[in-house]
Design a protein around this motif. Sequence first.
Motif, short mmCIF file in Angstrom:
data_model
loop_
_atom_site.label_atom_id
_atom_site.label_comp_id
_atom_site.label_asym_id
_atom_site.label_seq_id
_atom_site.Cartn_x
_atom_site.Cartn_y
_atom_site.Cartn_z
N MET A 24 0.85 -1.17 0.00
CA MET A 24 0.00 0.00 0.00
C MET A 24 0.90 1.23 0.00
O MET A 24 1.82 1.34 0.79
N VAL A 25 0.65 2.15 -0.89
CA VAL A 25 1.39 3.40 -0.95
C VAL A 25 0.49 4.49 -0.44
O VAL A 25 -0.67 4.58 -0.82
N LYS A 30 2.17 14.92 -2.76
CA LYS A 30 2.59 13.77 -3.56
C LYS A 30 1.40 12.82 -3.68
O LYS A 30 0.75 12.50 -2.69
N LYS A 31 1.11 12.39 -4.90
CA LYS A 31 0.03 11.42 -5.15
C LYS A 31 0.58 10.30 -6.02
O LYS A 31 1.49 10.51 -6.83
N VAL A 32 0.01 9.12 -5.89
CA VAL A 32 0.37 7.98 -6.74
C VAL A 32 -0.84 7.65 -7.61
O VAL A 32 -1.97 7.58 -7.13
N ILE A 33 -0.58 7.51 -8.93
CA ILE A 33 -1.65 7.24 -9.88
C ILE A 33 -1.21 6.12 -10.81
O ILE A 33 -0.04 5.71 -10.80
N GLY A 34 -2.11 5.65 -11.63
CA GLY A 34 -1.77 4.63 -12.62
C GLY A 34 -0.94 5.23 -13.74
O GLY A 34 -0.97 6.44 -13.99
N PRO A 35 -0.19 4.40 -14.44
CA PRO A 35 0.71 4.90 -15.48
C PRO A 35 -0.04 5.56 -16.65
O PRO A 35 0.53 6.36 -17.38
N GLU A 36 -1.31 5.24 -16.81
CA GLU A 36 -2.10 5.82 -17.90
C GLU A 36 -2.72 7.16 -17.52
O GLU A 36 -3.25 7.86 -18.36
N ASP A 37 -2.67 7.52 -16.24
CA ASP A 37 -3.28 8.76 -15.76
C ASP A 37 -2.31 9.93 -15.89
O ASP A 37 -1.11 9.75 -16.05
N THR A 96 -4.50 6.61 -1.29
CA THR A 96 -3.82 5.32 -1.17
C THR A 96 -4.10 4.51 -2.43
O THR A 96 -5.09 4.75 -3.14
N ARG A 97 -3.22 3.57 -2.70
CA ARG A 97 -3.40 2.72 -3.89
C ARG A 97 -2.72 1.39 -3.62
O ARG A 97 -1.56 1.36 -3.21
N GLY A 98 -3.43 0.30 -3.83
CA GLY A 98 -2.80 -1.01 -3.76
C GLY A 98 -1.98 -1.23 -5.02
O GLY A 98 -2.41 -0.92 -6.12
N ILE A 99 -0.76 -1.73 -4.86
CA ILE A 99 0.12 -1.97 -6.01
C ILE A 99 0.49 -3.45 -6.02
O ILE A 99 0.94 -3.99 -5.02
N TYR A 100 0.31 -4.06 -7.18
CA TYR A 100 0.62 -5.47 -7.35
C TYR A 100 2.04 -5.63 -7.90
O TYR A 100 2.56 -4.75 -8.58
N THR A 101 2.66 -6.75 -7.62
CA THR A 101 3.99 -7.04 -8.12
C THR A 101 4.02 -6.86 -9.64
O THR A 101 3.16 -7.37 -10.35
N GLY A 102 4.99 -6.10 -10.11
CA GLY A 102 5.15 -5.85 -11.53
C GLY A 102 4.31 -4.73 -12.09
O GLY A 102 4.45 -4.37 -13.25
N GLU A 103 3.42 -4.16 -11.29
CA GLU A 103 2.58 -3.07 -11.75
C GLU A 103 3.37 -1.77 -11.77
O GLU A 103 4.14 -1.48 -10.87
N SER A 104 3.16 -0.97 -12.80
CA SER A 104 3.77 0.35 -12.88
C SER A 104 2.85 1.39 -12.28
O SER A 104 1.63 1.27 -12.36
#
Length: 90
Positions: free
Chosen positions: A1-2, A21-28, A42-50
Amino acid sequence: MVTTSSKAIAATGAPVLQVIKKVIGPEDDCTDAVRDSTDFETRGIYTGESVKYCYWVTNTGGDTALDVVMDDDMGAPADPAMPIILTGLT
């Protein structure tokens, strides 16, 4: 979790820097709507996810902030050849 963060850092003198500071998906995109939204806290991040990190640095003080440098050791890539690049700093 970030978890994203926002805090004011008092500099020596009158400038006061607010960092968001914010975390978003690579397409955003890092837009003002993302900055102002609570949907990106907050954002759940999976292994290998950008992911993409967005930073906003604002001088809320009464004087000019000079020679501003920002280093994020909690979000830096493992490869030093891929630095975090900030744009729009004035």
